[in-house]
Structure formats: structure tokens, C-alpha cells
Design an enzyme around this catalytic site. Structure first.
Site, PDB file in Angstrom:
ATOM      1  N   LYS A 161      -0.742   4.889   4.620  1.00 41.55           N
ATOM      2  CA  LYS A 161      -1.675   3.970   5.277  1.00 41.55           C
ATOM      3  C   LYS A 161      -1.216   3.735   6.709  1.00 41.55           C
ATOM      4  O   LYS A 161      -0.038   3.458   6.950  1.00 41.55           O
ATOM      5  CB  LYS A 161      -1.753   2.646   4.511  1.00 41.55           C
ATOM      6  CG  LYS A 161      -2.794   1.682   5.066  1.00 41.55           C
ATOM      7  CD  LYS A 161      -2.994   0.502   4.136  1.00 41.55           C
ATOM      8  CE  LYS A 161      -3.965  -0.520   4.710  1.00 41.55           C
ATOM      9  NZ  LYS A 161      -5.298   0.072   4.959  1.00 41.55           N
ATOM     10  N   HIS A 197       0.826  -1.201   0.000  1.00 42.40           N
ATOM     11  CA  HIS A 197       0.000   0.000   0.000  1.00 42.40           C
ATOM     12  C   HIS A 197       0.863   1.254   0.000  1.00 42.40           C
ATOM     13  O   HIS A 197       2.071   1.198   0.265  1.00 42.40           O
ATOM     14  CB  HIS A 197      -0.920   0.022   1.226  1.00 42.40           C
ATOM     15  CG  HIS A 197      -2.107  -0.874   1.108  1.00 42.40           C
ATOM     16  ND1 HIS A 197      -2.035  -2.233   1.325  1.00 42.40           N
ATOM     17  CD2 HIS A 197      -3.404  -0.624   0.781  1.00 42.40           C
ATOM     18  CE1 HIS A 197      -3.231  -2.775   1.153  1.00 42.40           C
ATOM     19  NE2 HIS A 197      -4.082  -1.814   0.821  1.00 42.40           N
TER      20      HIS A 197
END
Length: 262
Positions: free
Chosen positions: A156, A152
Site C-alpha cells: 500500500k 494494511h
């Protein structure tokens, strides 16, 4: 018309959801929520010069526009309070914020059943990601040796991702119990082998330039199987978010996972 409020509308996912609602024929954006935004209306922001929609600073103020659905892309601590508030006030939540605890999920689900308010909490709204999880669950029946690599963007906050945890939970339901790796395996640097979930390993990668990606890698005698899903743009999640908004108003409890609506 389904009347929708978006919480966390200034974040990347929240902004994408806001635009999806504005462009959807069956949805009406009745408000957005951000306690730190100084402006009072979307039309005061450069991105939305022609959109007359109020910006609310508090949850309580949202009630004035009587939304049917509450889309939430905030942070875990805020999302829990928002979701509970929505349920208590007969607003169906559609939550893409991950990081809620099992206890919080159970509490919210029980409360939604009591009040018969439908809702959806989904670790991933991409239809391809839901299929990836289902395919991985099927493969785990035959390949108990498996590791998850999820990748990601570097902003995040939670690791592993909600999608990775949900995938591991689904595989654990059908997978033969097995502790993977050599019994005398030694980590020369702590964490080198990743997080452990029921004997499976989960590895989290966080880098700029990524959006949301997951690879489920199986190993067998003389063969391997890789199941991978990539979201290259946040628009990939909007089909699932829209579907959630359409379906939750007909439910009588909160469900976890988009697969429950497909």
C-alpha cells in the site's frame, strides 16, 4: 445491463473487481485498461481463456465501447486523471483508489455537478468498514480520547489509509476538541506517537500477510472501548463495489464514501 470498464485490472483489487463484474448478472464487462499490458484481449491471458474483452492502452480508446461505469483501482496520480476523464465523457466513476487530495476531490465533485454525472469515491468498499466508521463516530461523542491503528499489506502506497482519514474526519465532526497525551510528552524517536489529526493519533502498520484492518481505540476513566474491522480477503470489498456500480448511474453528482449509498 450496466456496461463496465475496469482500470487497473492487473492489480489485486482490480483483478478481484474484474472477476466480480464477469460473475454479476446485471453487469457487462466491455473493456479493461492498462497502458503497460502488451496483450490486446483478456482471452490472451492465462486467467481469462474464454473471455473476449478488449484490453485498452489509452483512456481515449475506451470510448469506443461506451461504458456506463468506470471502476478504478489504480494509483492516486492516475486515478485523478482517469476520474476526471470519465466525468468529462459521461461515464460514472466508481473509485477505490485512495490518496486523492482534498483539492482534487473538490474539483472532481464540482465538475460532476456541472455535468450531472454520478460517481462514487470510497476509501473502503467493505460494508463492515462503513459500519465501523459510523459506530466510531457515535462513540466519539462520549469518548474524546481515541487513537486509530490501521493495518494494511506492505504494498500500500499511502499512509494513513483513506479509511483512517475518513474515520478521523467523521469523529472530528462530533468529538470535543482535545489535544491528547501528556502536555510535556516527548518523542524519543520522531513519529513514535503517530500522525496527528485534530488532536487524535493515527498509526499505520504495513506488513506482508495483511489485507485491510482498522482498530479505533477509545479510552475513558476506568474503561475502554475498541471498535475493529478486518478484511481477510479482497472479496469483502466487492459487495460495496457492485452496489456502487448499480447506484452511480442514477446519481447526478460524485459522492465520497459508500455510506452515502447505503
Amino acid at each position: 445491463m450496466i456496461k463496465i470498464l475496469v482500470a487497473g485490472f492487473k492489480g489485486k483489487m482490480g483483478a478481484t473487481a474484474t472477476k466480480m463484474v464477469l460473475n454479476h448478472d446485471q453487469f457487462e464487462l466491455v473493456g479493461v485498461l492498462d497502458p503497460f499490458e502488451e496483450k490486446g484481449n483478456l482471452n490472451e491471458l492465462i486467467e481469462y481463456p474464454t473471455i473476449n474483452v478488449p484490453i485498452f492502452k489509452t483512456k481515449e480508446a475506451v470510448l469506443s465501447v461506451q461504458p456506463d461505469v468506470w471502476i478504478d483501482f489504480t494509483i492516486p496520480a492516475v486515478a485523478y486523471e482517469n476520474t476526471r476523464f470519465a466525468i468529462e465523457h459521461n461515464i460514472s466513476p466508481v473509485v477505490g483508489t485512495t490518496g486523492l487530495t482534498e483539492e482534487q476531490l473538490a474539483e472532481l465533485t464540482d465538475r460532476s455537478k456541472e455535468l450531472q454525472v454520478g460517481g462514487l469515491i470510497a476509501p473502503n468498499f467493505a460494508v463492515g468498514a462503513v459500519l465501523m466508521m459510523q459506530f466510531a463516530q457515535k462513540a466519539a461523542e462520549y469518548f474524546p480520547d481515541v487513537e486509530i491503528i490501521e493495518l494494511h499489506h506492505d504494498n500500500k502506497r499511502d499512509a494513513p489509509s483513506g479509511t483512517a482519514i475518513k474515520t478521523a474526519e467523521m469523529m472530528s465532526e462530533v468529538r470535543a476538541k482535545k489535544k491528547q497525551g501528556h502536555p510535556e510528552e516527548e518523542e524519543l524517536i520522531e513519529g513514535a506517537r503517530g500522525a496527528d489529526f485534530d488532536g487524535m493519533k493515527i498509526h499505520s502498520v504495513r506488513l506482508p500477510g495483511l489485507i485491510a484492518h482498522q482498530q479505533v481505540q477509545f479510552g475513558g476513566i476506568g474503561e475502554g472501548l475498541t471498535i475493529r474491522h478486518d478484511s481477510y480477503d479482497r472479496s469483502s470489498f466487492m459487495t460495496g463495489v457492485a452496489l456502487g456500480c448499480e447506484k452511480v448511474v442514477h446519481l447526478e453528482k460524485l459522492v465520497y464514501g459508500l455510506e452515502n449509498l447505503l
